[in-house]
Design an enzyme around this catalytic site. Structure first.
Site, PDB file in Angstrom:
ATOM      1  N   ARG A  70       0.852  -1.207   0.000  1.00  0.00           N
ATOM      2  CA  ARG A  70       0.000   0.000   0.000  1.00  0.00           C
ATOM      3  C   ARG A  70       0.877   1.242   0.000  1.00  0.00           C
ATOM      4  NH1 ARG A  70      -1.460   1.702   4.617  1.00  0.00           N
ATOM      5  NH2 ARG A  70      -2.209  -0.264   5.461  1.00  0.00           N
ATOM      6  N   TYR A 122     -18.106  15.339 -15.264  1.00  0.00           N
ATOM      7  CA  TYR A 122     -18.407  13.929 -15.091  1.00  0.00           C
ATOM      8  C   TYR A 122     -19.416  13.760 -13.946  1.00  0.00           C
ATOM      9  CZ  TYR A 122     -17.777   8.988 -14.338  1.00  0.00           C
ATOM     10  OH  TYR A 122     -18.002   7.653 -14.190  1.00  0.00           O
ATOM     11  N   ASP A 158      -9.033  17.872 -14.500  1.00  0.00           N
ATOM     12  CA  ASP A 158      -9.307  16.485 -14.889  1.00  0.00           C
ATOM     13  C   ASP A 158      -8.969  16.385 -16.373  1.00  0.00           C
ATOM     14  OD1 ASP A 158     -10.453  14.111 -15.838  1.00  0.00           O
ATOM     15  OD2 ASP A 158     -12.095  14.172 -14.382  1.00  0.00           O
ATOM     16  N   LYS A 204      -9.854   5.289 -19.146  1.00  0.00           N
ATOM     17  CA  LYS A 204     -10.278   5.738 -20.476  1.00  0.00           C
ATOM     18  C   LYS A 204      -9.098   5.650 -21.457  1.00  0.00           C
ATOM     19  CE  LYS A 204     -13.900   6.403 -17.972  1.00  0.00           C
ATOM     20  NZ  LYS A 204     -14.299   7.671 -17.400  1.00  0.00           N
TER      21      LYS A 204
HETATM   22  C1  LIG Z   1     -14.766   8.107 -16.106  1.00  0.00           C
HETATM   23  C2  LIG Z   1     -14.387   9.448 -15.618  1.00  0.00           C
HETATM   24  C3  LIG Z   1     -14.119   9.657 -14.262  1.00  0.00           C
HETATM   25  C4  LIG Z   1     -14.244   8.544 -13.228  1.00  0.00           C
HETATM   26  O1  LIG Z   1     -13.279   7.565 -13.415  1.00  0.00           O
HETATM   27  P1  LIG Z   1     -13.466   6.003 -13.038  1.00  0.00           P
HETATM   28  O2  LIG Z   1     -12.190   5.417 -13.506  1.00  0.00           O
HETATM   29  O3  LIG Z   1     -14.675   5.522 -13.774  1.00  0.00           O
HETATM   30  O4  LIG Z   1     -13.659   5.928 -11.564  1.00  0.00           O
HETATM   31  C5  LIG Z   1     -13.730  10.928 -13.870  1.00  0.00           C
HETATM   32  N1  LIG Z   1     -13.629  11.946 -14.761  1.00  0.00           N
HETATM   33  C6  LIG Z   1     -13.892  11.768 -16.066  1.00  0.00           C
HETATM   34  C7  LIG Z   1     -13.766  12.919 -17.009  1.00  0.00           C
HETATM   35  C8  LIG Z   1     -14.285  10.521 -16.536  1.00  0.00           C
HETATM   36  O5  LIG Z   1     -14.559  10.358 -17.835  1.00  0.00           O
END
Ligand SMILES: *Cc1c(COP(=O)(O)O)cnc(C)c1O
Length: 386
Positions: free
Chosen positions: A46, A98, A170, A195
């Site tokens: 961890r 999101y 983000d 993604k």
């Molecule tokens: C999918 C997504 C998230 C969340 O991520 P996870 O891996 O599904 O927990 C946060 N921000 C954006 C822009 C996303 O597309």
């Protein structure tokens, strides 16, 4: 070295013992101490794991930060960042973001006293106007999800510096291959690496990169204390995915541009949201701050009733949540990713019941377009008959 080179070389030359080109997956949860008071540098997974370390160093280098952190999901990464704040602190947040981040702020962190104001961060006057004495950070997505609004990162980060608050971006939609927010002055970058960075719809992961060591030290403390770290197998999958990011992003955005052009001409499509179209209001800013326009687009169809027919008529394109993988996916934000945002707020943001979001894959563009053509034609004729 150029970004393409850094990407392809991720994980190489990191294992002097064996010379492994593909960095090994270290499943061990614990590591032997040579003697009392001594450590190999690894004690407990961890706290630090060799495979995760290689991934964390890679993302820090790719984003141009001082240190990276890998989490079990994008939401775990965002949650860890939010624990930097205290009860009574206030955040300025992109209003079209999101849905999971909105839900986390409203239904989890609000009860711990963290306040957020949601505004159109592409409008700097609106950002200025929402500043409170308790504001501690601005959190943006650019392009936003799903209406693809563009925030000027340089202006935004200057504003944050002036007011001594953090700027957090983000960067999931762009990836460091296309956009590096830290270069424009941001303090933290977060990713859903599920993604584009993973890129193959086979690993759930989140990443954070910090620009300055002091903030990195606080994040490291929180990452280890909370413990939502990414497992070694998933770290390896992510390292494997990242190696081809440059090639994938080029193809994603070439395809997205062609699909956006094609949709713009279609009689059943009312509006296309893609920052690579010159008619997009954020086109110039996007061109200035990014190396490209990405592989995501959204579009409004002329009639809400078309939506369900389109979603069942597509054959190549898959109706599924998520984005950024090699396969083309179509999503219905009003019912899926943005379901937790109240309908009147959603409508005011343009996330209407007629909006579809499209993650353009790396298939041949003619196959993607002919599938959309088929789906729209079938849906149009069903509507005409009813
Ligand atoms: C999918 C997504 C998230 C969340 O991520 P996870 O891996 O599904 O927990 C946060 N921000 C954006 C822009 C996303 O597309």
């Amino acid at each position: 070295m150029r970004m393409d080179t850094l990407l392809a070389q991720v994980g190489n030359r990191k294992d002097p013992v064996t010379g492994a080109i593909s960095f090994p997956i270290h499943h061990s949860t614990t590591f032997a101490h040579p003697s009392l008071g001594q450590s190999t540098g690894f004690d407990y997974t961890r706290t630090l794991n060799p495979t995760r370390k290689v991934l964390e160093e890679a993302i820090a280098e790719l984003e141009g930060g001082c240190r990276g952190f890998a989490f079990a999901s994008g939401m775990a990464a965002v949650s860890c960042v939010f624990t930097l704040f205290r009860p009574g602190d206030h955040l300025i947040v992109s209003n079209d973001l999101y849905g999971g981040t909105y839900r986390l702020l409203e239904q989890v962190f609000r009860s711990y006293g963290l306040e957020a104001t949601y505004i159109d961060t592409s409008d700097l006057n609106a950002v200025e106007a929402s500043l409170l004495p308790s504001t501690k950070a601005v959190f943006v997505e650019t392009p936003t999800n799903p209406t693809m609004k563009i925030t000027d990162l340089q202006e935004l980060c200057r504003f944050a510096k002036r007011h001594n608050i953090l700027s957090i971006v983000d960067n999931t939609f762009m990836t460091p291959y296309l956009q590096r927010p830290l270069d424009w002055g941001a303090d933290l970058v977060v990713h859903s690496a599920t993604k584009y960075l993973g890129g193959h719809n086979d690993v759930l992961a989140g990443l954070v990169v910090a620009r300055d060591p002091e903030l990195a030290e606080r994040l490291y403390f929180l990452q280890n204390s909370i413990g939502a770290v990414l497992g070694p197998q998933d770290c390896w999958l992510l390292l494997r995915g990242i190696k081809t990011l440059a090639l994938r992003m080029e193809r994603h955005q070439e395809n997205a541009w062609r699909v956006a052009q094609w949709l713009s001409q279609h009689p059943l499509v009312e509006k296309v949201y893609y920052p690579g179209l010159e008619t997009h209001p954020g086109y110039d800013v996007q061109k200035k701050q990014s190396k490209g326009f990405g592989g995501m687009l959204s579009f409004d169809v002329v009639d809400e009733r078309l939506v369900e027919h389109i979603l069942s008529a597509v054959r190549l394109v898959t109706f599924a949540e998520s984005l950024g993988g090699v396969e083309s996916l179509i999503t219905y934000p009003a019912r899926q990713t943005h379901f937790d945002i109240p309908e009147e707020i959603r409508n005011s943001l343009g996330v209407t019941n007629r909006l579809l979001r499209f993650s353009v894959g790396i298939e041949h563009h003619e196959d993607i377009i002919s599938d959309l053509d088929h789906a729209l034609t079938v849906s149009g004729s069903v509507l005409e008959r009813s």
